[in-house]
Design an enzyme around this catalytic site. Structure first.
Site, PDB file in Angstrom:
ATOM      1  CG  HIS A  80      50.390  58.721  78.069  1.00 31.51           C
ATOM      2  ND1 HIS A  80      51.148  57.896  78.850  1.00 31.51           N
ATOM      3  CD2 HIS A  80      50.410  59.930  78.676  1.00 31.51           C
ATOM      4  CE1 HIS A  80      51.606  58.562  79.897  1.00 31.51           C
ATOM      5  NE2 HIS A  80      51.160  59.799  79.809  1.00 31.51           N
ATOM      6  CD  GLU A  82      51.838  54.396  75.286  1.00 36.01           C
ATOM      7  OE1 GLU A  82      52.819  53.985  75.922  1.00 36.01           O
ATOM      8  OE2 GLU A  82      51.539  55.615  75.211  1.00 36.01           O
ATOM      9  CB  CYS A 106      53.574  55.269  81.887  1.00 35.82           C
ATOM     10  SG  CYS A 106      51.845  55.570  81.463  1.00 35.82           S
ATOM     11  CB  CYS A 109      50.122  53.370  78.710  1.00 35.70           C
ATOM     12  SG  CYS A 109      49.758  55.106  78.340  1.00 35.70           S
TER      13      CYS A 109
END
Length: 196
Positions: A80, A82, A106, A109
């Site tokens: 991801h 992040e 999410c 993260c």
């Protein structure tokens, strides 16, 4: 002569907009045809960009069309935005703000943002009362951020519009990367319906 007092960037909507624009630009670098997510980690006290990241496969892992078009493969191989930004920020992420454009944060993260010492997250909010796995995981992330004392600033529809993103676009997509799907789940088109 008195020197004008500067406003910390954290309190300046102008800087929020600038870092959101940067996160959007960085997200456009993703090769994922369905999801362009960007993140920027910023030290607001120093007014300094610490790190950026976008969603994609790890370094030196080929991001070919076959892998990107196969939901199971893509979801299990993608890092991801992040996560990418936090990896490069390292210990400098402590006390920073995280700006995320392209998807709501999410739960995985959120875990990493909390653990890294992020104090404020600016991102789209997941929808309430949908059957979407993405929204459900995003709502768990919001609960986690709140419990950990991390401030969450929701991107409004006006914010998304300024960024050139429709209100539902950040909430569309496949389940979060890292979600392990059975072969049966991967073949069910309703799991990937952007309206679910």
């Amino acid at each position: 002569m008195t020197k004008a007092k500067s406003t910390p960037q954290k309190e300046s909507p102008k800087w929020d907009e600038r870092y959101l624009e940067l996160a959007k630009l960085v997200g456009s670098w993703s090769k994922d045809p369905r999801a362009k997510v960007g993140a920027a980690i910023v030290n607001p006290k120093r007014g300094r960009l610490i790190s950026i990241g976008f969603n994609g496969f790890p370094s030196n892992v080929e991001d070919n069309a076959h892998r990107l078009d196969d939901p199971h493969t893509k979801l299990t191989m993608t890092i991801h935005a992040e996560q990418n930004a936090l990896i490069f920020a390292g210990q400098q992420a402590l006390e920073c703000d995280a700006y995320v454009v392209g998807k709501p944060v999410c739960s995985m993260c959120a875990t990493l943002l909390i653990q890294a010492g992020i104090k404020r997250v600016v991102a789209a909010k997941p929808r309430q009362n949908t059957g979407s796995k993405w929204d459900k995981i995003g709502l768990v992330a919001l609960d986690m951020l709140k419990e950990a004392g991390v401030e969450f600033k929701e991107l409004t529809d006006a914010d998304l519009s300024r960024l050139g993103v429709t209100a539902d676009k950040p909430r569309e997509a496949l389940p979060p990367a890292g979600t392990i799907l059975t072969d049966e789940e991967a073949l069910q088109p309703h799991l990937f319906d952007p309206l679910s």
